[in-house]
Design a protein around this motif. Structure first.
Motif, PDB file in Angstrom:
ATOM      1  N   PRO A   1      44.250  20.743  11.435  1.00 31.45           N
ATOM      2  CA  PRO A   1      43.828  21.492  10.243  1.00 31.45           C
ATOM      3  C   PRO A   1      44.379  20.860   8.975  1.00 31.45           C
ATOM      4  O   PRO A   1      45.349  20.085   9.008  1.00 31.45           O
ATOM      5  CB  PRO A   1      44.423  22.891  10.487  1.00 31.45           C
ATOM      6  CG  PRO A   1      45.562  22.671  11.430  1.00 31.45           C
ATOM      7  CD  PRO A   1      45.131  21.545  12.317  1.00 31.45           C
ATOM      8  N   ALA A   2      43.765  21.181   7.862  1.00 29.90           N
ATOM      9  CA  ALA A   2      44.228  20.670   6.571  1.00 29.90           C
ATOM     10  C   ALA A   2      45.634  21.195   6.289  1.00 29.90           C
ATOM     11  O   ALA A   2      45.974  22.329   6.668  1.00 29.90           O
ATOM     12  CB  ALA A   2      43.271  21.102   5.469  1.00 29.90           C
ATOM     13  N   THR A   3      46.459  20.374   5.640  1.00 26.78           N
ATOM     14  CA  THR A   3      47.834  20.753   5.345  1.00 26.78           C
ATOM     15  C   THR A   3      48.102  20.675   3.847  1.00 26.78           C
ATOM     16  O   THR A   3      47.423  19.952   3.118  1.00 26.78           O
ATOM     17  CB  THR A   3      48.819  19.836   6.091  1.00 26.78           C
ATOM     18  OG1 THR A   3      48.498  18.462   5.797  1.00 26.78           O
ATOM     19  CG2 THR A   3      48.744  20.052   7.589  1.00 26.78           C
ATOM     20  N   GLN A   4      49.132  21.411   3.423  1.00 24.02           N
ATOM     21  CA  GLN A   4      49.485  21.444   2.008  1.00 24.02           C
ATOM     22  C   GLN A   4      50.611  20.475   1.670  1.00 24.02           C
ATOM     23  O   GLN A   4      50.524  19.721   0.701  1.00 24.02           O
ATOM     24  CB  GLN A   4      49.944  22.858   1.622  1.00 24.02           C
ATOM     25  CG  GLN A   4      48.975  23.967   1.971  1.00 24.02           C
ATOM     26  CD  GLN A   4      49.614  25.326   1.761  1.00 24.02           C
ATOM     27  OE1 GLN A   4      50.003  25.689   0.641  1.00 24.02           O
ATOM     28  NE2 GLN A   4      49.747  26.107   2.824  1.00 24.02           N
ATOM     29  N   ALA A   5      51.675  20.504   2.456  1.00 23.74           N
ATOM     30  CA  ALA A   5      52.864  19.697   2.172  1.00 23.74           C
ATOM     31  C   ALA A   5      52.973  18.469   3.057  1.00 23.74           C
ATOM     32  O   ALA A   5      53.530  17.447   2.651  1.00 23.74           O
ATOM     33  CB  ALA A   5      54.119  20.558   2.339  1.00 23.74           C
ATOM     34  N   VAL A   6      52.455  18.557   4.267  1.00 22.86           N
ATOM     35  CA  VAL A   6      52.546  17.451   5.218  1.00 22.86           C
ATOM     36  C   VAL A   6      51.410  16.468   4.999  1.00 22.86           C
ATOM     37  O   VAL A   6      50.245  16.868   4.915  1.00 22.86           O
ATOM     38  CB  VAL A   6      52.495  17.971   6.667  1.00 22.86           C
ATOM     39  CG1 VAL A   6      52.518  16.804   7.652  1.00 22.86           C
ATOM     40  CG2 VAL A   6      53.658  18.925   6.935  1.00 22.86           C
ATOM     41  N   GLN A   7      51.745  15.198   4.902  1.00 25.99           N
ATOM     42  CA  GLN A   7      50.738  14.133   4.819  1.00 25.99           C
ATOM     43  C   GLN A   7      50.576  13.572   6.231  1.00 25.99           C
ATOM     44  O   GLN A   7      51.466  12.884   6.739  1.00 25.99           O
ATOM     45  CB  GLN A   7      51.194  13.031   3.850  1.00 25.99           C
ATOM     46  CG  GLN A   7      51.395  13.529   2.436  1.00 25.99           C
ATOM     47  CD  GLN A   7      52.040  12.480   1.545  1.00 25.99           C
ATOM     48  OE1 GLN A   7      52.805  11.638   2.004  1.00 25.99           O
ATOM     49  NE2 GLN A   7      51.738  12.536   0.265  1.00 25.99           N
ATOM     50  N   LEU A   8      49.468  13.881   6.875  1.00 32.75           N
ATOM     51  CA  LEU A   8      49.253  13.490   8.261  1.00 32.75           C
ATOM     52  C   LEU A   8      48.712  12.080   8.395  1.00 32.75           C
ATOM     53  O   LEU A   8      47.970  11.601   7.535  1.00 32.75           O
ATOM     54  CB  LEU A   8      48.292  14.472   8.937  1.00 32.75           C
ATOM     55  CG  LEU A   8      48.817  15.897   9.174  1.00 32.75           C
ATOM     56  CD1 LEU A   8      47.677  16.792   9.630  1.00 32.75           C
ATOM     57  CD2 LEU A   8      49.945  15.893  10.199  1.00 32.75           C
ATOM     58  N   PHE A   9      49.079  11.418   9.521  1.00 28.64           N
ATOM     59  CA  PHE A   9      48.520  10.117   9.875  1.00 28.64           C
ATOM     60  C   PHE A   9      47.459  10.337  10.948  1.00 28.64           C
ATOM     61  O   PHE A   9      47.613  11.209  11.807  1.00 28.64           O
ATOM     62  CB  PHE A   9      49.584   9.188  10.460  1.00 28.64           C
ATOM     63  CG  PHE A   9      50.734   8.886   9.550  1.00 28.64           C
ATOM     64  CD1 PHE A   9      50.639   9.076   8.183  1.00 28.64           C
ATOM     65  CD2 PHE A   9      51.921   8.393  10.074  1.00 28.64           C
ATOM     66  CE1 PHE A   9      51.690   8.782   7.345  1.00 28.64           C
ATOM     67  CE2 PHE A   9      52.991   8.094   9.243  1.00 28.64           C
ATOM     68  CZ  PHE A   9      52.883   8.292   7.875  1.00 28.64           C
ATOM     69  N   ASP A  10      46.429   9.520  10.932  1.00 30.04           N
ATOM     70  CA  ASP A  10      45.403   9.605  11.960  1.00 30.04           C
ATOM     71  C   ASP A  10      44.920   8.190  12.266  1.00 30.04           C
ATOM     72  O   ASP A  10      44.265   7.584  11.425  1.00 30.04           O
ATOM     73  CB  ASP A  10      44.241  10.487  11.494  1.00 30.04           C
ATOM     74  CG  ASP A  10      43.217  10.725  12.593  1.00 30.04           C
ATOM     75  OD1 ASP A  10      43.584  10.542  13.770  1.00 30.04           O
ATOM     76  OD2 ASP A  10      42.074  11.079  12.274  1.00 30.04           O
TER      77      ASP A  10
END
Length: 215
Positions: free
Chosen positions: A36-45
Protein backbone atom coordinates in the motif's frame (compact mmCIF):
# COMPACT_ATOMS: atom_id res chain seq x y z
CA UNK A 1 36.42 24.02 9.07
CA UNK A 2 35.63 20.34 8.52
CA UNK A 3 37.78 17.75 10.26
CA UNK A 4 39.09 14.91 8.13
CA UNK A 5 36.77 12.46 9.91
CA UNK A 6 33.71 14.64 9.40
CA UNK A 7 34.58 15.12 5.74
CA UNK A 8 34.87 11.37 5.26
CA UNK A 9 31.51 10.82 6.95
CA UNK A 10 29.83 13.43 4.78
CA UNK A 11 31.25 11.95 1.60
CA UNK A 12 30.24 8.44 2.66
CA UNK A 13 26.78 9.57 3.65
CA UNK A 14 26.34 11.37 0.34
CA UNK A 15 27.45 8.27 -1.55
CA UNK A 16 25.00 6.16 0.43
CA UNK A 17 22.20 8.64 -0.20
CA UNK A 18 22.94 8.67 -3.91
CA UNK A 19 22.97 4.88 -3.91
CA UNK A 20 19.57 4.78 -2.21
CA UNK A 21 18.18 7.36 -4.63
CA UNK A 22 19.50 5.44 -7.61
CA UNK A 23 18.04 2.17 -6.34
CA UNK A 24 14.65 3.78 -5.74
CA UNK A 25 14.73 5.37 -9.19
CA UNK A 26 15.77 2.14 -10.90
CA UNK A 27 13.45 -0.13 -8.96
CA UNK A 28 10.59 2.29 -9.44
CA UNK A 29 10.83 1.72 -13.19
CA UNK A 30 10.50 -2.03 -12.76
CA UNK A 31 6.80 -1.94 -11.97
CA UNK A 32 4.26 -0.92 -9.36
CA UNK A 33 4.74 -1.94 -5.75
CA UNK A 34 2.57 -4.66 -4.27
CA UNK A 35 2.44 -2.76 -0.97
CA UNK A 36 0.00 0.00 0.00
CA UNK A 37 0.98 3.63 -0.40
CA UNK A 38 3.01 5.02 2.51
CA UNK A 39 3.46 8.47 4.02
CA UNK A 40 6.82 8.36 5.80
CA UNK A 41 8.42 5.18 4.46
CA UNK A 42 10.10 5.30 1.06
CA UNK A 43 9.71 1.77 -0.28
CA UNK A 44 12.01 -0.07 -2.70
CA UNK A 45 10.60 -2.32 -5.39
CA UNK A 46 11.99 -4.93 -5.49
CA UNK A 47 13.57 -5.18 -2.02
CA UNK A 48 17.27 -5.97 -1.60
CA UNK A 49 18.59 -9.18 -0.07
CA UNK A 50 21.07 -8.67 2.76
CA UNK A 51 24.32 -10.61 3.17
CA UNK A 52 24.72 -12.79 6.24
CA UNK A 53 25.33 -10.92 9.49
CA UNK A 54 25.63 -11.75 13.18
CA UNK A 55 25.00 -9.28 15.97
CA UNK A 56 24.55 -9.88 19.70
CA UNK A 57 21.28 -8.93 21.35
CA UNK A 58 20.94 -7.31 24.75
CA UNK A 59 20.00 -10.68 26.30
CA UNK A 60 23.24 -12.18 25.00
CA UNK A 61 21.67 -14.27 22.24
CA UNK A 62 22.80 -13.99 18.60
CA UNK A 63 20.81 -11.85 16.19
CA UNK A 64 21.03 -13.40 12.73
CA UNK A 65 18.88 -12.75 9.64
CA UNK A 66 16.37 -15.49 10.50
CA UNK A 67 15.52 -13.75 13.79
CA UNK A 68 14.07 -10.79 11.90
CA UNK A 69 11.72 -12.73 9.66
CA UNK A 70 7.97 -12.50 10.10
CA UNK A 71 7.98 -8.82 11.06
CA UNK A 72 8.51 -5.44 9.48
CA UNK A 73 11.62 -4.10 11.26
CA UNK A 74 12.99 -0.57 11.42
CA UNK A 75 16.75 -0.47 11.99
CA UNK A 76 18.40 2.53 13.65
CA UNK A 77 22.13 2.96 14.31
CA UNK A 78 23.23 4.86 17.40
CA UNK A 79 25.01 4.69 20.76
CA UNK A 80 24.00 5.20 24.36
CA UNK A 81 26.26 8.23 24.93
CA UNK A 82 24.61 10.04 22.01
CA UNK A 83 23.58 13.51 23.26
CA UNK A 84 20.73 14.32 20.90
CA UNK A 85 19.81 12.34 17.77
CA UNK A 86 19.54 8.90 19.41
CA UNK A 87 17.37 9.77 22.43
CA UNK A 88 15.19 12.02 20.29
CA UNK A 89 14.67 9.32 17.66
CA UNK A 90 13.97 6.57 20.19
CA UNK A 91 11.47 8.81 22.01
CA UNK A 92 9.70 9.55 18.72
CA UNK A 93 9.67 5.87 17.79
CA UNK A 94 8.17 4.99 21.17
CA UNK A 95 5.16 7.03 20.07
CA UNK A 96 4.95 5.03 16.85
CA UNK A 97 5.34 1.74 18.73
CA UNK A 98 2.36 2.60 20.94
CA UNK A 99 0.23 2.88 17.79
CA UNK A 100 0.88 -0.70 16.70
CA UNK A 101 0.83 -2.23 20.23
CA UNK A 102 -2.51 -3.95 19.52
CA UNK A 103 -1.06 -6.01 16.64
CA UNK A 104 -0.38 -9.63 17.72
CA UNK A 105 3.21 -10.14 18.86
CA UNK A 106 3.78 -12.74 16.13
CA UNK A 107 3.52 -10.06 13.40
CA UNK A 108 3.95 -6.80 15.34
CA UNK A 109 6.41 -4.34 13.72
CA UNK A 110 9.71 -3.96 15.55
CA UNK A 111 12.38 -1.37 16.10
CA UNK A 112 15.99 -2.57 16.21
CA UNK A 113 18.50 -0.24 17.88
CA UNK A 114 22.07 -1.19 16.89
CA UNK A 115 24.83 0.37 18.97
CA UNK A 116 27.90 1.19 16.92
CA UNK A 117 29.91 1.83 20.11
CA UNK A 118 30.84 -1.66 21.37
CA UNK A 119 33.76 -0.22 23.34
CA UNK A 120 31.36 1.37 25.84
CA UNK A 121 28.01 -0.28 25.05
CA UNK A 122 27.83 -3.84 26.33
CA UNK A 123 24.63 -5.90 25.88
CA UNK A 124 23.28 -5.04 29.34
CA UNK A 125 23.76 -1.32 28.79
CA UNK A 126 22.11 -1.21 25.37
CA UNK A 127 19.17 -3.22 26.67
CA UNK A 128 18.59 -0.88 29.61
CA UNK A 129 18.95 2.14 27.33
CA UNK A 130 16.60 0.95 24.59
CA UNK A 131 13.97 -0.44 26.95
CA UNK A 132 13.83 2.84 28.86
CA UNK A 133 12.14 4.26 25.75
CA UNK A 134 9.96 1.24 24.92
CA UNK A 135 10.03 -2.31 26.27
CA UNK A 136 9.58 -3.88 22.82
CA UNK A 137 12.66 -2.28 21.24
CA UNK A 138 15.30 -4.79 20.19
CA UNK A 139 18.89 -3.82 20.98
CA UNK A 140 22.06 -5.33 19.58
CA UNK A 141 25.72 -4.66 18.91
CA UNK A 142 28.84 -6.51 17.69
CA UNK A 143 32.53 -5.93 17.17
CA UNK A 144 33.45 -3.05 14.87
CA UNK A 145 34.19 -5.12 11.72
CA UNK A 146 30.82 -6.88 11.98
CA UNK A 147 29.05 -3.57 12.60
CA UNK A 148 30.77 -1.98 9.60
CA UNK A 149 29.69 -4.87 7.37
CA UNK A 150 26.11 -4.70 8.66
CA UNK A 151 25.90 -0.91 8.24
CA UNK A 152 27.39 -1.09 4.75
CA UNK A 153 24.81 -3.67 3.69
CA UNK A 154 22.11 -1.16 4.67
CA UNK A 155 23.84 1.78 2.94
CA UNK A 156 24.44 3.34 6.35
CA UNK A 157 27.64 4.73 7.86
CA UNK A 158 29.30 5.47 11.19
CA UNK A 159 32.72 6.58 12.39
CA UNK A 160 34.42 7.27 15.70
CA UNK A 161 35.31 10.90 16.38
CA UNK A 162 38.21 11.20 18.87
CA UNK A 163 37.77 13.37 21.94
CA UNK A 164 39.00 16.94 21.68
CA UNK A 165 42.41 17.84 23.06
CA UNK A 166 42.34 18.02 26.83
CA UNK A 167 39.22 15.82 27.09
CA UNK A 168 39.52 12.24 28.42
CA UNK A 169 39.98 9.80 25.56
CA UNK A 170 36.92 7.77 26.57
CA UNK A 171 34.69 10.78 25.99
CA UNK A 172 34.80 10.39 22.21
CA UNK A 173 31.64 10.56 20.11
CA UNK A 174 30.44 8.93 16.90
CA UNK A 175 29.04 10.22 13.65
CA UNK A 176 26.36 7.94 12.23
CA UNK A 177 23.47 7.83 9.78
CA UNK A 178 20.41 9.51 11.25
CA UNK A 179 17.83 7.74 9.09
CA UNK A 180 16.25 4.32 9.54
CA UNK A 181 16.14 1.33 7.21
CA UNK A 182 13.04 -0.84 6.86
CA UNK A 183 13.35 -4.61 6.56
CA UNK A 184 10.38 -6.59 5.26
CA UNK A 185 9.04 -9.81 6.86
CA UNK A 186 11.59 -11.78 4.84
CA UNK A 187 14.46 -9.75 6.27
CA UNK A 188 15.16 -7.84 3.05
CA UNK A 189 15.99 -4.14 2.80
CA UNK A 190 12.67 -2.73 1.63
CA UNK A 191 12.79 0.99 2.32
CA UNK A 192 14.10 3.93 4.29
CA UNK A 193 12.68 6.55 6.63
CA UNK A 194 14.53 9.86 6.65
CA UNK A 195 14.40 12.60 9.32
CA UNK A 196 12.63 14.66 10.41
CA UNK A 197 10.48 11.81 11.68
CA UNK A 198 6.70 11.91 11.97
CA UNK A 199 5.80 9.21 14.55
CA UNK A 200 2.11 9.24 13.62
CA UNK A 201 2.86 8.70 9.92
CA UNK A 202 5.49 6.03 10.64
CA UNK A 203 3.06 4.19 12.89
CA UNK A 204 0.31 4.34 10.29
CA UNK A 205 2.66 3.07 7.57
CA UNK A 206 3.85 0.09 9.59
CA UNK A 207 0.29 -0.84 10.58
CA UNK A 208 -0.80 -0.69 6.94
CA UNK A 209 2.19 -2.73 5.72
CA UNK A 210 1.67 -5.34 8.44
CA UNK A 211 -1.99 -5.76 7.52
CA UNK A 212 -1.05 -6.14 3.85
CA UNK A 213 1.56 -8.81 4.68
CA UNK A 214 -0.70 -10.82 6.98
CA UNK A 215 -2.55 -13.71 5.27
Amino acid sequence: MLTRTTAIILVAALAAALGLWASRHYFGQAGGSAWPATQAVQLFDPPRELPAFSLRQSDGTPLVPGELKGHWTLVFLGFTHCPDVCPTTLAQMAQAQKQWAAIPESTRPRLLFVSVDPERDNPDRIGEYAHAFHRDTLAATADVPALEQFARSLSMVFAKVPAAEGVPADQYTLDHSAGMVLLDPRGRMSGVVQPPFDPKAIGADLISLTKAATP
